[in-house]
Motif scaffolding. Structure first.
Motif, PDB file in Angstrom:
ATOM      1  N   ARG A 155       0.951  -1.082  -0.001  1.00 25.88           N
ATOM      2  CA  ARG A 155       0.178  -0.171  -0.042  1.00 25.88           C
ATOM      3  C   ARG A 155       0.922   1.052  -0.237  1.00 25.88           C
ATOM      4  O   ARG A 155       1.768   1.298   1.061  1.00 25.88           O
ATOM      5  CB  ARG A 155      -0.832  -0.276   0.911  1.00 25.88           C
ATOM      6  CG  ARG A 155      -2.103  -1.023   0.955  1.00 25.88           C
ATOM      7  CD  ARG A 155      -3.533  -0.676   2.005  1.00 25.88           C
ATOM      8  NE  ARG A 155      -3.334  -1.647   3.118  1.00 25.88           N
ATOM      9  CZ  ARG A 155      -2.319  -2.031   4.729  1.00 25.88           C
ATOM     10  NH1 ARG A 155      -2.291  -1.027   4.676  1.00 25.88           N
ATOM     11  NH2 ARG A 155      -3.047  -3.331   4.853  1.00 25.88           N
ATOM     12  N   VAL A 179       1.429   4.399   0.649  1.00 27.73           N
ATOM     13  CA  VAL A 179       0.644   5.295   2.280  1.00 27.73           C
ATOM     14  C   VAL A 179       1.815   6.230   2.546  1.00 27.73           C
ATOM     15  O   VAL A 179       2.808   5.878   2.768  1.00 27.73           O
ATOM     16  CB  VAL A 179       0.328   3.690   2.921  1.00 27.73           C
ATOM     17  CG1 VAL A 179      -0.723   5.718   4.139  1.00 27.73           C
ATOM     18  CG2 VAL A 179      -1.282   3.503   2.788  1.00 27.73           C
ATOM     19  N   ALA A 204       2.595   7.238   6.542  1.00 30.67           N
ATOM     20  CA  ALA A 204       1.903   6.261   7.717  1.00 30.67           C
ATOM     21  C   ALA A 204       3.113   5.726   8.208  1.00 30.67           C
ATOM     22  O   ALA A 204       4.165   5.656   7.811  1.00 30.67           O
ATOM     23  CB  ALA A 204       0.698   5.113   7.534  1.00 30.67           C
ATOM     24  N   THR A 209      -2.360   4.429  14.660  1.00 28.83           N
ATOM     25  CA  THR A 209      -3.054   5.557  13.252  1.00 28.83           C
ATOM     26  C   THR A 209      -4.105   4.568  13.510  1.00 28.83           C
ATOM     27  O   THR A 209      -3.724   3.404  12.961  1.00 28.83           O
ATOM     28  CB  THR A 209      -2.209   6.246  12.417  1.00 28.83           C
ATOM     29  OG1 THR A 209      -1.688   5.854  11.433  1.00 28.83           O
ATOM     30  CG2 THR A 209      -1.268   7.368  12.795  1.00 28.83           C
ATOM     31  N   GLU A 210      -4.413   4.751  12.441  1.00 26.60           N
ATOM     32  CA  GLU A 210      -6.031   4.590  11.870  1.00 26.60           C
ATOM     33  C   GLU A 210      -5.532   3.749  10.334  1.00 26.60           C
ATOM     34  O   GLU A 210      -5.473   2.433  10.058  1.00 26.60           O
ATOM     35  CB  GLU A 210      -7.480   5.346  11.724  1.00 26.60           C
ATOM     36  CG  GLU A 210      -7.858   5.629  12.363  1.00 26.60           C
ATOM     37  CD  GLU A 210      -9.075   6.605  12.100  1.00 26.60           C
ATOM     38  OE1 GLU A 210      -9.075   6.543  11.386  1.00 26.60           O
ATOM     39  OE2 GLU A 210      -9.739   7.278  12.889  1.00 26.60           O
ATOM     40  N   ARG A 211      -4.354   4.448   9.850  1.00 22.69           N
ATOM     41  CA  ARG A 211      -3.464   3.660   8.647  1.00 22.69           C
ATOM     42  C   ARG A 211      -2.418   3.115   8.324  1.00 22.69           C
ATOM     43  O   ARG A 211      -1.989   4.110   9.523  1.00 22.69           O
ATOM     44  CB  ARG A 211      -4.201   5.099   7.382  1.00 22.69           C
ATOM     45  CG  ARG A 211      -5.530   5.583   7.229  1.00 22.69           C
ATOM     46  CD  ARG A 211      -5.012   6.021   6.227  1.00 22.69           C
ATOM     47  NE  ARG A 211      -4.817   5.473   4.792  1.00 22.69           N
ATOM     48  CZ  ARG A 211      -4.056   6.195   3.521  1.00 22.69           C
ATOM     49  NH1 ARG A 211      -4.215   7.515   3.602  1.00 22.69           N
ATOM     50  NH2 ARG A 211      -4.498   5.667   2.561  1.00 22.69           N
ATOM     51  N   SER A 212      -2.122   1.957   8.515  1.00 21.44           N
ATOM     52  CA  SER A 212      -0.364   2.288   8.645  1.00 21.44           C
ATOM     53  C   SER A 212      -0.325   1.530   7.494  1.00 21.44           C
ATOM     54  O   SER A 212      -1.042   1.107   6.749  1.00 21.44           O
ATOM     55  CB  SER A 212      -0.654   0.616   9.505  1.00 21.44           C
ATOM     56  OG  SER A 212      -1.005   0.389  10.133  1.00 21.44           O
TER      57      SER A 212
END
Length: 112
Positions: free
Chosen positions: A48, A50, A53, A60-63
């Motif tokens: 991913r 990101v 992140a 966090t919510e996104r990693s």
């Protein structure tokens, strides 16, 4: 960003395959190197894309997924070792055969 990434992967892969199909050892080595870079980018993208992140789950919510990052580091080391081996093999073949053609025969020479 994904489109640019996909175009970059396509260009690296196609250039690598084109160079692999050439008849000289140096271009084959460059083709292998370009293909290994393309595979590294593909592995990195599988985790991913990101920006900013952390790789640790739960902060966090996104990693980001840390497994592809570890795979890319391993692939870099393996690619470097493979490139060094192929360079030494090509140099040895060039010294013994007195040309750098992949199959050992120079197509420019007259076969009489």
């Amino acid at each position: 960003m994904e489109l640019l990434y996909a175009i970059t992967l396509g260009v690296l892969t196609s250039c690598g395959v084109y160079l692999l199909l050439r008849a000289r050892t140096f271009t084959v080595i460059l083709g292998l190197t370009l293909l290994s870079h393309a595979v590294n980018l593909y592995l990195f993208a599988s985790g991913r894309l990101v920006a900013g992140a952390p790789a640790i789950v739960g902060l966090t919510e996104r990693s980001a997924d840390p497994l592809p990052q570890a795979l890319v580091l391993t692939a870099i080391v393996i690619g470097f070792a493979m490139t060094a081996f192929v360079v030494v093999l090509a140099l040895k073949a060039a010294v013994e055969l007195r040309n750098d053609h992949v199959d050992g025969e120079n197509p420019d020479e007259d076969r009489a």
